[in-house]
Design a protein around this motif. Sequence first.
Motif, PDB file in Angstrom:
ATOM      1  N   CYS A  72      67.765 -54.481  63.073  1.00  0.00           N
ATOM      2  CA  CYS A  72      68.666 -53.579  63.284  1.00  0.00           C
ATOM      3  C   CYS A  72      67.735 -52.069  63.805  1.00  0.00           C
ATOM      4  CB  CYS A  72      69.663 -53.397  62.180  1.00  0.00           C
ATOM      5  SG  CYS A  72      70.731 -54.685  62.275  1.00  0.00           S
ATOM      6  N   TYR A  73      66.805 -51.842  62.890  1.00  0.00           N
ATOM      7  CA  TYR A  73      66.051 -50.567  63.116  1.00  0.00           C
ATOM      8  C   TYR A  73      65.481 -50.520  64.660  1.00  0.00           C
ATOM      9  CZ  TYR A  73      63.168 -46.854  62.153  1.00  0.00           C
ATOM     10  OH  TYR A  73      62.752 -45.313  62.017  1.00  0.00           O
ATOM     11  N   VAL A  74      64.894 -51.789  65.027  1.00  0.00           N
ATOM     12  CA  VAL A  74      64.106 -51.483  66.335  1.00  0.00           C
ATOM     13  C   VAL A  74      65.305 -51.640  67.502  1.00  0.00           C
ATOM     14  CG1 VAL A  74      62.170 -52.682  65.469  1.00  0.00           C
ATOM     15  CG2 VAL A  74      63.871 -54.024  66.462  1.00  0.00           C
ATOM     16  N   ASN A  75      66.462 -51.886  67.065  1.00  0.00           N
ATOM     17  CA  ASN A  75      67.739 -52.063  67.999  1.00  0.00           C
ATOM     18  C   ASN A  75      68.305 -50.636  68.162  1.00  0.00           C
ATOM     19  OD1 ASN A  75      67.480 -54.573  69.806  1.00  0.00           O
ATOM     20  ND2 ASN A  75      67.210 -55.509  67.882  1.00  0.00           N
ATOM     21  N   GLY A  76      68.184 -49.854  67.450  1.00  0.00           N
ATOM     22  CA  GLY A  76      68.622 -48.331  67.228  1.00  0.00           C
ATOM     23  C   GLY A  76      69.407 -48.145  66.160  1.00  0.00           C
ATOM     24  N   SER A  77      69.475 -48.599  65.030  1.00  0.00           N
ATOM     25  CA  SER A  77      70.284 -48.253  63.983  1.00  0.00           C
ATOM     26  C   SER A  77      70.212 -46.957  63.478  1.00  0.00           C
ATOM     27  CB  SER A  77      70.196 -49.340  62.759  1.00  0.00           C
ATOM     28  OG  SER A  77      68.838 -49.191  62.122  1.00  0.00           O
ATOM     29  N   GLU A  78      68.835 -46.191  63.489  1.00  0.00           N
ATOM     30  CA  GLU A  78      68.677 -45.012  63.194  1.00  0.00           C
ATOM     31  C   GLU A  78      69.723 -44.001  63.983  1.00  0.00           C
ATOM     32  OE1 GLU A  78      64.986 -42.314  61.396  1.00  0.00           O
ATOM     33  OE2 GLU A  78      64.735 -43.688  63.286  1.00  0.00           O
ATOM     34  N   LYS A  79      69.806 -44.277  65.226  1.00  0.00           N
ATOM     35  CA  LYS A  79      70.448 -43.466  66.284  1.00  0.00           C
ATOM     36  C   LYS A  79      72.210 -43.606  65.777  1.00  0.00           C
ATOM     37  CE  LYS A  79      67.645 -44.071  70.147  1.00  0.00           C
ATOM     38  NZ  LYS A  79      67.312 -44.643  71.309  1.00  0.00           N
ATOM     39  N   ILE A  80      72.751 -44.773  65.262  1.00  0.00           N
ATOM     40  CA  ILE A  80      73.700 -44.842  65.095  1.00  0.00           C
ATOM     41  C   ILE A  80      74.058 -44.022  63.488  1.00  0.00           C
ATOM     42  CG2 ILE A  80      75.450 -46.692  63.929  1.00  0.00           C
ATOM     43  CD1 ILE A  80      74.134 -48.721  65.807  1.00  0.00           C
ATOM     44  N   LEU A  81      73.160 -44.241  62.644  1.00  0.00           N
ATOM     45  CA  LEU A  81      73.226 -43.281  61.488  1.00  0.00           C
ATOM     46  C   LEU A  81      73.252 -41.907  61.743  1.00  0.00           C
ATOM     47  CD1 LEU A  81      73.233 -43.510  58.291  1.00  0.00           C
ATOM     48  CD2 LEU A  81      70.639 -43.494  58.308  1.00  0.00           C
ATOM     49  N   PHE A 138      85.898 -41.412  54.152  1.00  0.00           N
ATOM     50  CA  PHE A 138      84.516 -42.039  54.598  1.00  0.00           C
ATOM     51  C   PHE A 138      83.561 -41.811  53.484  1.00  0.00           C
ATOM     52  CE2 PHE A 138      86.833 -41.348  58.342  1.00  0.00           C
ATOM     53  CZ  PHE A 138      86.783 -42.577  58.934  1.00  0.00           C
ATOM     54  N   SER A 139      82.852 -42.646  53.322  1.00  0.00           N
ATOM     55  CA  SER A 139      81.396 -42.465  52.606  1.00  0.00           C
ATOM     56  C   SER A 139      80.128 -43.198  53.610  1.00  0.00           C
ATOM     57  CB  SER A 139      81.498 -43.073  51.020  1.00  0.00           C
ATOM     58  OG  SER A 139      81.728 -44.465  51.128  1.00  0.00           O
ATOM     59  N   LEU A 140      79.014 -42.859  53.212  1.00  0.00           N
ATOM     60  CA  LEU A 140      78.064 -43.296  54.287  1.00  0.00           C
ATOM     61  C   LEU A 140      77.026 -43.833  53.222  1.00  0.00           C
ATOM     62  CD1 LEU A 140      77.091 -43.798  57.039  1.00  0.00           C
ATOM     63  CD2 LEU A 140      76.231 -41.477  56.964  1.00  0.00           C
ATOM     64  N   ASP A 141      76.421 -44.833  53.634  1.00  0.00           N
ATOM     65  CA  ASP A 141      75.220 -45.554  52.880  1.00  0.00           C
ATOM     66  C   ASP A 141      74.440 -46.282  54.078  1.00  0.00           C
ATOM     67  OD1 ASP A 141      75.184 -44.919  50.061  1.00  0.00           O
ATOM     68  OD2 ASP A 141      77.261 -45.829  50.246  1.00  0.00           O
ATOM     69  N   VAL A 142      73.483 -46.913  53.561  1.00  0.00           N
ATOM     70  CA  VAL A 142      72.457 -47.868  54.180  1.00  0.00           C
ATOM     71  C   VAL A 142      72.135 -48.809  53.682  1.00  0.00           C
ATOM     72  CG1 VAL A 142      71.415 -45.966  55.742  1.00  0.00           C
ATOM     73  CG2 VAL A 142      70.334 -46.646  53.544  1.00  0.00           C
ATOM     74  N   LEU A 143      71.953 -50.045  54.108  1.00  0.00           N
ATOM     75  CA  LEU A 143      71.584 -51.396  53.749  1.00  0.00           C
ATOM     76  C   LEU A 143      70.239 -51.791  53.984  1.00  0.00           C
ATOM     77  CD1 LEU A 143      74.888 -53.232  54.189  1.00  0.00           C
ATOM     78  CD2 LEU A 143      74.015 -52.130  51.956  1.00  0.00           C
ATOM     79  N   ARG A 144      69.661 -52.709  53.374  1.00  0.00           N
ATOM     80  CA  ARG A 144      68.349 -53.167  53.837  1.00  0.00           C
ATOM     81  C   ARG A 144      68.484 -54.288  54.646  1.00  0.00           C
ATOM     82  NH1 ARG A 144      67.052 -53.538  48.087  1.00  0.00           N
ATOM     83  NH2 ARG A 144      66.449 -51.571  47.459  1.00  0.00           N
ATOM     84  N   CYS A 145      69.482 -55.209  54.583  1.00  0.00           N
ATOM     85  CA  CYS A 145      69.597 -56.175  55.700  1.00  0.00           C
ATOM     86  C   CYS A 145      71.026 -56.885  55.381  1.00  0.00           C
ATOM     87  CB  CYS A 145      68.830 -57.228  55.510  1.00  0.00           C
ATOM     88  SG  CYS A 145      68.976 -58.475  56.833  1.00  0.00           S
ATOM     89  N   VAL A 146      71.935 -56.886  56.517  1.00  0.00           N
ATOM     90  CA  VAL A 146      73.205 -57.363  56.371  1.00  0.00           C
ATOM     91  C   VAL A 146      73.284 -58.727  56.652  1.00  0.00           C
ATOM     92  CG1 VAL A 146      75.509 -57.715  57.398  1.00  0.00           C
ATOM     93  CG2 VAL A 146      74.316 -55.359  57.076  1.00  0.00           C
ATOM     94  N   GLY A 147      72.077 -59.483  57.166  1.00  0.00           N
ATOM     95  CA  GLY A 147      71.968 -60.733  57.739  1.00  0.00           C
ATOM     96  C   GLY A 147      72.685 -61.287  58.919  1.00  0.00           C
ATOM     97  N   ALA A 148      72.758 -60.348  59.694  1.00  0.00           N
ATOM     98  CA  ALA A 148      73.498 -60.526  60.994  1.00  0.00           C
ATOM     99  C   ALA A 148      72.482 -60.337  62.197  1.00  0.00           C
ATOM    100  CB  ALA A 148      74.930 -60.153  61.055  1.00  0.00           C
ATOM    101  N   CYS A 149      71.193 -60.552  62.008  1.00  0.00           N
ATOM    102  CA  CYS A 149      70.324 -60.052  63.001  1.00  0.00           C
ATOM    103  C   CYS A 149      70.805 -60.187  64.349  1.00  0.00           C
ATOM    104  CB  CYS A 149      68.985 -60.584  62.584  1.00  0.00           C
ATOM    105  SG  CYS A 149      68.496 -60.341  60.792  1.00  0.00           S
ATOM    106  N   GLY A 150      71.248 -61.457  64.738  1.00  0.00           N
ATOM    107  CA  GLY A 150      71.528 -61.600  66.034  1.00  0.00           C
ATOM    108  C   GLY A 150      72.557 -60.711  66.546  1.00  0.00           C
TER     109      GLY A 150
END
Length: 159
Positions: free
Chosen positions: A90-99, A119-131
């Motif tokens: 997710c990170y290499v595909n732009g999750s930081e921009k989404i955040l 709304f509340s906002l958090d980050v996760l290490r991995c959702v397990g939906a890498c595809g």
Amino acid sequence: MKCTNQVKDSCFRELKDFIDSLETKKGELITVLHKAQEIFGYLPVEVQEFVSEELNIPLSEVYGVISFYSFFTTTPKGEHPISVCMGTACYVNGSEKILDELKRELGIKVGETTQDGKFSLDVLRCVGACGMAPVMLIGKKTYGRVTADEVKNILKEYK
């Protein structure tokens, strides 16, 4: 149901009824904490003390479990909790921009809740939906291949 001050007594009753319905209280701390968080929306000190007393275990043990498992929270979450996956794919595909876009749109930082409680906002290490990277969750709904440009429209679904 999230508990408000008006219905807090009934929430404690519901939790007590759940605890009393358990075949045995021994070894049920995590189960009870899951139920308590489901009822209250989070685990404030007064709920931790109640669980400690009802299960006859030290408050330090209750807090130790809550602080160890990231699922548990001691701060109220929004009506629509948002989590952004920050795993490698997710990170290499732009999750930081989404955040960053979520922080800008909502006017909050990670770990915070909007003033209206929506709304509340958090980050996760991995959702397990890498595809489907990058991925964000709102409540139990998963959004895949999200771009920063889509954030505003996704949030509109919940306003």
